[in-house]
Design a protein around this motif. Structure first.
Motif, short mmCIF file in Angstrom:
data_model
loop_
_atom_site.label_atom_id
_atom_site.label_comp_id
_atom_site.label_asym_id
_atom_site.label_seq_id
_atom_site.Cartn_x
_atom_site.Cartn_y
_atom_site.Cartn_z
N SER A 24 -7.10 -5.64 -2.62
CA SER A 24 -6.57 -6.43 -2.31
C SER A 24 -5.65 -7.61 -3.25
CB SER A 24 -6.49 -7.65 -0.74
OG SER A 24 -6.99 -7.04 -0.07
N GLU A 25 -5.43 -6.32 -3.80
CA GLU A 25 -5.17 -6.30 -5.41
C GLU A 25 -3.53 -7.00 -5.32
OE1 GLU A 25 -5.94 -3.49 -8.11
OE2 GLU A 25 -4.18 -2.02 -6.94
N PHE A 26 -2.52 -6.54 -4.54
CA PHE A 26 -1.58 -7.60 -4.58
C PHE A 26 -0.99 -7.49 -3.38
CE2 PHE A 26 -1.17 -3.04 -5.90
CZ PHE A 26 -0.62 -2.47 -4.88
N GLY A 27 -2.37 -8.25 -2.24
CA GLY A 27 -1.30 -8.94 -0.84
C GLY A 27 -2.71 -8.26 -0.34
N GLY A 28 -2.41 -7.09 0.09
CA GLY A 28 -3.49 -6.35 1.07
C GLY A 28 -2.38 -5.58 2.59
N LEU A 29 -1.26 -6.18 2.29
CA LEU A 29 -0.44 -5.56 3.31
C LEU A 29 -0.15 -4.12 3.28
CD1 LEU A 29 1.61 -8.75 2.83
CD2 LEU A 29 0.45 -8.34 3.68
N GLY A 30 -0.12 -3.20 2.19
CA GLY A 30 0.04 -1.55 2.88
C GLY A 30 1.66 -1.65 2.71
N LEU A 31 2.10 -0.93 3.76
CA LEU A 31 3.17 -0.48 3.29
C LEU A 31 3.72 -0.63 4.77
CD1 LEU A 31 3.66 3.13 1.33
CD2 LEU A 31 4.58 1.35 1.05
N PRO A 32 5.47 -0.88 5.09
CA PRO A 32 5.93 -1.05 6.36
C PRO A 32 5.98 0.30 6.99
CG PRO A 32 7.84 -1.00 4.93
CD PRO A 32 6.35 -0.90 3.57
N SER A 33 5.79 0.18 8.79
CA SER A 33 6.02 1.10 9.46
C SER A 33 7.30 2.44 8.36
CB SER A 33 5.70 0.57 10.98
OG SER A 33 6.92 0.14 10.85
N GLN A 34 8.21 1.69 8.25
CA GLN A 34 8.90 2.74 8.12
C GLN A 34 10.16 1.59 7.62
OE1 GLN A 34 11.97 3.43 12.13
NE2 GLN A 34 13.09 4.45 10.89
N VAL A 35 10.49 3.02 6.43
CA VAL A 35 10.96 1.88 5.57
C VAL A 35 12.56 2.68 5.84
CG1 VAL A 35 12.14 2.73 2.84
CG2 VAL A 35 9.76 2.11 3.59
N SER A 36 14.19 2.02 6.45
CA SER A 36 15.48 2.05 6.48
C SER A 36 15.86 2.38 5.61
CB SER A 36 15.59 0.66 7.81
OG SER A 36 15.51 -0.24 6.48
N PRO A 37 17.05 3.39 5.56
CA PRO A 37 18.27 3.06 4.49
C PRO A 37 18.48 1.78 4.07
CG PRO A 37 18.83 4.60 6.51
CD PRO A 37 17.72 3.60 6.89
N LYS A 38 18.92 0.53 4.37
CA LYS A 38 18.73 -0.79 5.02
C LYS A 38 17.77 -0.89 3.14
CE LYS A 38 19.87 -5.48 5.50
NZ LYS A 38 20.59 -6.14 7.34
N MET A 39 16.47 -1.53 3.37
CA MET A 39 15.35 -1.29 2.82
C MET A 39 15.88 -0.59 1.43
SD MET A 39 12.78 -1.54 5.72
CE MET A 39 11.50 -2.44 5.08
N ARG A 40 16.19 0.29 1.31
CA ARG A 40 15.78 1.30 0.06
C ARG A 40 17.31 0.97 -0.32
NH1 ARG A 40 15.09 5.99 3.57
NH2 ARG A 40 16.75 6.34 3.30
N VAL A 97 9.53 -4.45 -4.40
CA VAL A 97 9.31 -5.19 -3.22
C VAL A 97 10.35 -3.92 -2.37
CG1 VAL A 97 8.38 -6.92 -3.07
CG2 VAL A 97 10.71 -7.73 -3.14
N ILE A 98 9.92 -4.01 -1.61
CA ILE A 98 11.09 -3.01 -0.51
C ILE A 98 11.85 -3.77 0.60
CG2 ILE A 98 10.42 -1.35 2.20
CD1 ILE A 98 8.03 -0.41 1.16
N GLY A 99 13.30 -3.34 0.30
CA GLY A 99 14.31 -4.28 1.61
C GLY A 99 13.93 -6.26 0.48
N ASP A 100 13.48 -6.96 1.10
CA ASP A 100 13.73 -8.39 0.96
C ASP A 100 11.82 -8.13 0.80
OD1 ASP A 100 16.23 -9.38 1.25
OD2 ASP A 100 16.27 -8.73 2.92
N GLY A 101 11.33 -7.39 0.71
CA GLY A 101 9.66 -8.08 0.88
C GLY A 101 9.43 -7.87 2.54
N PRO A 102 8.19 -8.62 2.52
CA PRO A 102 7.26 -8.99 1.28
C PRO A 102 6.50 -6.68 0.72
CG PRO A 102 5.75 -8.97 3.19
CD PRO A 102 7.86 -8.36 4.14
N HIS A 103 6.23 -6.18 1.18
CA HIS A 103 5.93 -5.34 1.06
C HIS A 103 6.20 -4.69 -0.60
CE1 HIS A 103 3.57 -4.99 4.65
NE2 HIS A 103 5.71 -5.28 5.46
N PHE A 104 5.20 -4.11 -0.35
CA PHE A 104 5.66 -3.51 -2.71
C PHE A 104 5.75 -1.83 -1.91
CE2 PHE A 104 3.51 -7.40 -3.86
CZ PHE A 104 4.42 -7.73 -4.68
N TRP A 105 6.83 -1.56 -3.14
CA TRP A 105 6.84 -0.54 -3.41
C TRP A 105 5.88 0.55 -3.61
CZ3 TRP A 105 11.09 2.16 -1.17
CH2 TRP A 105 11.69 1.09 -1.34
#
Length: 336
Positions: A204-220, A188-196
């Motif tokens: 919606s095979e793994f929740g249907g949440l897609g990606l966050p609008s932005q992936v910050s350095p902290k989330m990486r 998961v990206i950062g603390d979640g819930p989004h999956f890489w």
């Protein structure tokens, strides 16, 4: 096109079975082929635990195999293949050498020895019996998440598990992936819930949440189990195409892209990341280069999705202090 299960068993010619022991905190998943399958493998982790992988090299004489085992138990878990061999031999399935019959069963094991389960099994580990039980259960439908070889799997921050998905190429070939997600890092990206893997999700095979609008350095930022602690993401990708062993090897290599996309990060010193690739030979390639290239691309996509799905479908182990499952933390916002 026939309706799919979104499992590797959508590839005609194979069945999958699970067995696990809740007290042990580990288990076995077995893929059995209806007819011997052309197969190869490629390990990119620094600490693999495998059995009968050298014979999968394109220059080795064994033309095909009867089964693939994905288990927990690290090196102890490699006993599981013996149980699968016993199951096949009782049914007179194997590679004939005069009057001898030798089932060819290849295996990779993941490291789940520190997940809280009782590993004090006495003189011999229980994986041979679990392998036999998993083979007995082999069918077109099987459980995901905390099941089979994924029962004791963990990631850096969430419960891991058994995942599977499938896809169909533009030429009609079926492709699928089966994976034990026991990753050293995070799905998961950062603390979640989004999956890489969010960009590759189907429905919606793994929740249907897609990606966050932005992936910050902290989330990486790197999150991992720490060392020395071994971890292993092991998989089988399969297709109904007619392939050579050399092509199966290339398919296994290409599929590692799916593993790298779904985890932050993979292929580390303490990883045992290993992928088997198998072809059940039901549908020839017409335009060989183009169709094979698409198979390799979709196999990697399937593995990306299957890794996220294995974490998404998991439930927490029944031990004090066990890792939370994705559904424990984010189940209320899932769009399934």
């Amino acid at each position: 096109m026939t309706q799919t299960r979104n499992l590797i068993t959508d590839v005609a010619g194979l069945r999958v079975g699970n067995a696990h022991d809740a007290a042990l905190g580990s288990g076995v998943t077995v893929a059995l082929f209806d007819e011997p399958a052309v197969a190869s493998c490629f390990a990119m982790g620094g600490a693999p635990a495998t059995r009968e992988t050298d014979l999968l090299d394109p220059d080795k004489m064994v033309p095909s195999i009867h089964g693939v085992v994905l288990s927990g138990g690290s090196a102890f878990g490699l006993d599981a293949a013996s149980g699968v061999q016993a199951y096949l031999r009782e049914r007179e399935i194997g590679f004939a050498i005069r009057e001898a019959l030798v089932p060819i069963v290849c295996q990779a094991s993941s490291f789940d020895l520190l997940n809280g389960g009782n590993k004090d099994w006495g003189r011999y580990p229980p994986y041979r019996d679990l392998g036999f039980q998993a083979a007995e259960q082999a069918s077109l439908n099987f459980d995901l998440g905390t099941a089979g070889g994924g029962y004791g799997a963990t990631t850096a921050n969430l419960k891991g598990g058994l995942g599977s998905t499938s896809a169909t190429t533009s030429s009609g070939h079926r492709v699928g992936a089966l994976v034990i997600v026991n990753a050293i890092a995070s799905a998961v990206i950062g603390d979640g819930p989004h999956f890489w893997a969010g960009a590759y999700e189907e429905g919606s095979e793994f929740g249907g949440l897609g990606l966050p609008s932005q992936v910050s350095p902290k989330m990486r930022s790197l999150v991992w189990k720490g060392g020395p602690q071994l971890a292993t993401t092991i998989a089988l990708v399969a297709t109904d195409a007619v392939l050579t062993k050399a092509q199966a090897r290339r398919l296994a290599i290409a599929s590692h892209a799916g593993l790298a996309r779904a985890l932050r990060f993979s292929h580390a010193l303490f990883d045992g990341d290993t992928i088997f690739a198998a072809a059940t030979g039901r549908k020839p390639l017409r335009d060989e280069a183009a169709e094979f290239t698409e198979i390799t691309a979709l196999a990697a996509d399937c593995l990306t999705r299957a890794i996220a799905r294995g974490v998404y479908e998991a439930t927490a182990l029944p031990y004090p202090g066990a890792q939370p499952a994705w559904r424990d933390l984010f189940g209320e916002i899932a769009r399934d």
